[in-house]
Motif scaffolding. Structure first.
Motif, PDB file in Angstrom:
ATOM      1  N   THR A   1       0.834  -1.306  -0.026  1.00 22.40           N
ATOM      2  CA  THR A   1      -0.123   0.048  -0.170  1.00 22.40           C
ATOM      3  C   THR A   1       0.696   1.260  -0.056  1.00 22.40           C
ATOM      4  OG1 THR A   1      -1.860  -1.257   1.235  1.00 22.40           O
ATOM      5  CG2 THR A   1      -1.758   1.400   1.252  1.00 22.40           C
TER       6      THR A   1
ATOM      7  N   ALA B   1       1.888   1.768  -3.521  1.00 25.61           N
ATOM      8  CA  ALA B   1       0.985   2.169  -4.158  1.00 25.61           C
ATOM      9  C   ALA B   1       0.468   3.478  -4.355  1.00 25.61           C
ATOM     10  CB  ALA B   1      -0.281   1.127  -4.135  1.00 25.61           C
ATOM     11  N   ARG B   2       0.419   4.205  -2.893  1.00 19.53           N
ATOM     12  CA  ARG B   2       0.122   5.600  -2.774  1.00 19.53           C
ATOM     13  C   ARG B   2       1.180   6.394  -3.250  1.00 19.53           C
ATOM     14  NH1 ARG B   2      -4.420   6.189  -0.147  1.00 19.53           N
ATOM     15  NH2 ARG B   2      -5.192   4.436   1.179  1.00 19.53           N
TER      16      ARG B   2
ATOM     17  N   ARG C   1      -7.569   6.958  -6.550  1.00 18.01           N
ATOM     18  CA  ARG C   1      -8.638   6.009  -5.923  1.00 18.01           C
ATOM     19  C   ARG C   1      -8.638   4.762  -5.402  1.00 18.01           C
ATOM     20  NH1 ARG C   1     -12.285   9.867  -4.957  1.00 18.01           N
ATOM     21  NH2 ARG C   1     -14.073   8.191  -4.690  1.00 18.01           N
ATOM     22  N   SER C   2      -9.040   4.554  -4.217  1.00 21.52           N
ATOM     23  CA  SER C   2      -8.811   3.340  -3.676  1.00 21.52           C
ATOM     24  C   SER C   2      -9.993   2.622  -2.952  1.00 21.52           C
ATOM     25  CB  SER C   2      -7.765   3.390  -2.245  1.00 21.52           C
ATOM     26  OG  SER C   2      -7.509   2.102  -1.755  1.00 21.52           O
TER      27      SER C   2
ATOM     28  N   PHE D   1      -6.618   1.825  -7.298  1.00 23.33           N
ATOM     29  CA  PHE D   1      -5.981   0.826  -6.552  1.00 23.33           C
ATOM     30  C   PHE D   1      -6.865  -0.138  -5.856  1.00 23.33           C
ATOM     31  CE2 PHE D   1      -3.880   0.047  -2.161  1.00 23.33           C
ATOM     32  CZ  PHE D   1      -2.944  -1.110  -2.576  1.00 23.33           C
TER      33      PHE D   1
ATOM     34  N   ASP E   1      -6.726  -2.844  -3.213  1.00 26.47           N
ATOM     35  CA  ASP E   1      -6.022  -3.759  -2.164  1.00 26.47           C
ATOM     36  C   ASP E   1      -6.775  -4.830  -1.653  1.00 26.47           C
ATOM     37  OD1 ASP E   1      -4.281  -4.092  -0.428  1.00 26.47           O
ATOM     38  OD2 ASP E   1      -4.362  -2.525   1.014  1.00 26.47           O
TER      39      ASP E   1
END
Length: 511
Positions: free
Chosen positions: A228, A231-232, A272-273, A304, A306
């Motif tokens: 994560t 990813a961010r 966007r997650s 994204f 997760d």
């Protein structure tokens, strides 16, 4: 008496002009709205009546008919309140018809005459500019958003009385302006940087390749390995948004009402997650009143996902169309809407249900059947649409104790921008913007490899049992790696590195 006032409405993410016709005739006091109005539009009559009365004007006790043309398109939202009120005041002689014919009006009225903001003012301003109108009158909160459109005078207003005085010439409203250069040059306040990530050099290299070519990525690793966190930080190494991309992305956020009133333009690539409990309509878009989903809100940015296997299978399968077509089509009985959805998919998952299958510090208690069933939640067709598979192992403690900072996002971004520049020159006569969008004919033209590289790739295909789509993915990744090296021809080491990024293909072959 008959009056005409110009307004606008949104269908999809684009606006169309709506002519609000108001007819006042003798008869029993009634207020009828026609032209396929939905519930919020029908309720306008109560807001309009109270706003006109509380602003000090006389509401006519006659038969009032409001027509919203074109009448064959369903009208939604509360933005017709202001044009309806102005039409009534014009039909009763309070406003001169000539003064309202030069502007487009939109705004929701409160009962005391205040004008409240509405969604979609940016596409409506674009529609007014294309139609050649002199200006647009919008709620003050929508002013910054609407004045992004050049060559259009935007008049922000607060009350109905202020609009009436402006149209009657009793007062003036200075057009609002926005410094677009200052908006684009505003510093990034996210505070995230790849320099904060300790270790994971292999994963950072793969993400750099993904950003350079616009490739979709899936990261596999145990909990706490930094998936994560990595990813961010992807948006910090993506190329800056162009003005056209910013306008298109801002239109989407404007339509759904998610645009910051103080930020007139989305100049940072969206990230966007959504949570794994999201529905297919929430992800793709739709609903009773269709609206964009997360794949469209991530347009020109990153989506994204997760804990990918935790998403419902039907939710993941609907991702196929936007990944292939870069747009989403939502069909309803009354209309068919298309939303843009050109995004970079970034997914993360554990290697097994407990998460510790590849972690040397924790014992995995999952059986081979459990691991296979867990990974099989991601279908082969969806996995084939993901270019790069990255293994993200747990970071050793010695790497966490190092005080030296890693390479910054700014340094990585320079290489990504240089690679994207090569691709923009390569595809300047097409609609392709990155290597990931290449079709078969482009791959044959731009991804030629030598005999030695071809032999290595053929052996990998036989050993891993790759599909034709996976074969093309490897060639695309090889092309991107060569672009990062600023090389015209793909070399054997580019192909061998690209093959490394198909780890889940090896796992599927083993099972």
């Amino acid at each position: 008496m008959l009056a005409r006032v110009l307004s606008s409405a949104v269908i999809g993410i684009d606006a169309y002009l709506v002519e609000v016709e108001v007819d006042i005739a003798q008869g029993l006091p009634t207020f009828t709205t026609v032209g396929l109005p939905e519930a919020a539009v029908k309720e306008s009559r109560e807001r309009v009546k109270s706003a006109i009365t509380n602003s000090g004007y006389t509401f006519p006790a006659d038969r009032i008919t409001v027509n919203l043309a074109p009448a064959n398109i369903k009208k939604e939202g509360t933005g017709f309140d202001l044009p309806m009120a102005l039409g009534i005041l014009s039909a009763t002689g309070i406003l001169p018809e000539k003064s309202i014919s030069a502007y487009l009006f939109l705004g929701e009225l409160s009962l005391d005459g205040r004008i409240k903001p509405v969604n979609g003012s940016l596409p409506m301003a674009i529609a007014a500019q294309r139609a050649g109108y002199q200006g647009i009158v919008v709620p003050a909160e929508n002013g910054k958003e609407a004045c992004v459109v050049t060559d259009l005078c935007v008049y922000p207003v607060h009350t109905l009385g202020q609009v009436v005085d402006f149209l009657r010439g009793f007062t003036s409203i200075p057009p609002q302006k926005t410094d677009l250069r200052a908006v684009f040059d505003a510093p990034d306040c996210s505070g995230t940087d790849f320099a904060e990530v300790m270790g994971q050099e292999h994963a950072k290299r793969a993400l750099e390749i993904a950003a350079a070519g616009g490739h979709n990525v899936i990261m596999v690793g145990p909990p706490g390995s930094g998936k994560t966190m990595l990813a961010r930080r992807i948006p910090t190494i993506l190329p800056p948004m162009s003005f056209a991309e910013a306008i298109e992305t801002t239109k989407i956020f404007s339509v759904v009402g998610m645009l910051d009133r103080e930020q007139p333009l989305v100049t940072r690539r969206p990230f966007r997650s959504p949570h794994h409990t999201i529905s297919d309509a929430g992800l793709i878009g739709g609903g009773h009143i269709p609206r964009p989903g997360e794949v469209s809100l991530a347009h020109n940015g990153v989506l994204f996902l997760d804990e990918l296997p935790e998403y419902k299978k039907n939710v993941l399968e609907v991702l196929r169309q936007p990944l292939e077509d870069l747009q989403v089509t939502i069909s309803r009985a009354a209309s068919t809407l298309t939303y843009p959805s050109s995004f970079m998919l970034l997914a993360a998952m554990n290697p097994c249900p407990c998460g510790f299958f590849t972690d040397p510090r924790h014992a995995c208690r999952c059986t081979a059947h459990q691991i296979h069933r867990y990974r099989s939640k991601i279908s082969g067709p969806l996995l084939d649409r993901i270019d790069i598979h990255i293994e993200v192992p747990a970071v050793p403690h010695k790497d966490l104790m190092i005080n030296a900072r890693s390479e910054s996002s700014a340094a990585i971004r320079l290489r990504v921008v240089a690679a994207r520049k090569i691709q923009s020159q390569r595809f300047q006569r097409t609609k392709i913007y990155a290597n990931a969008q290449m079709a078969s004919r482009h791959i044959r033209s731009h991804c030629r490899i030598g005999d030695d590289a071809s032999s290595v790739l053929e052996a990998a295909i036989d050993r891993l049992g790759l599909s034709a789509r996976a074969y093309n993915r490897i060639l695309k990744i090889s092309r991107t790696i060569a672009d990062l090296d600023a090389m015209d021809h793909i070399q054997i080491h580019h192909v061998t590195e690209a093959i490394q990024y198909r780890s889940l293909d090896r796992a599927r072959r083993d099972h």
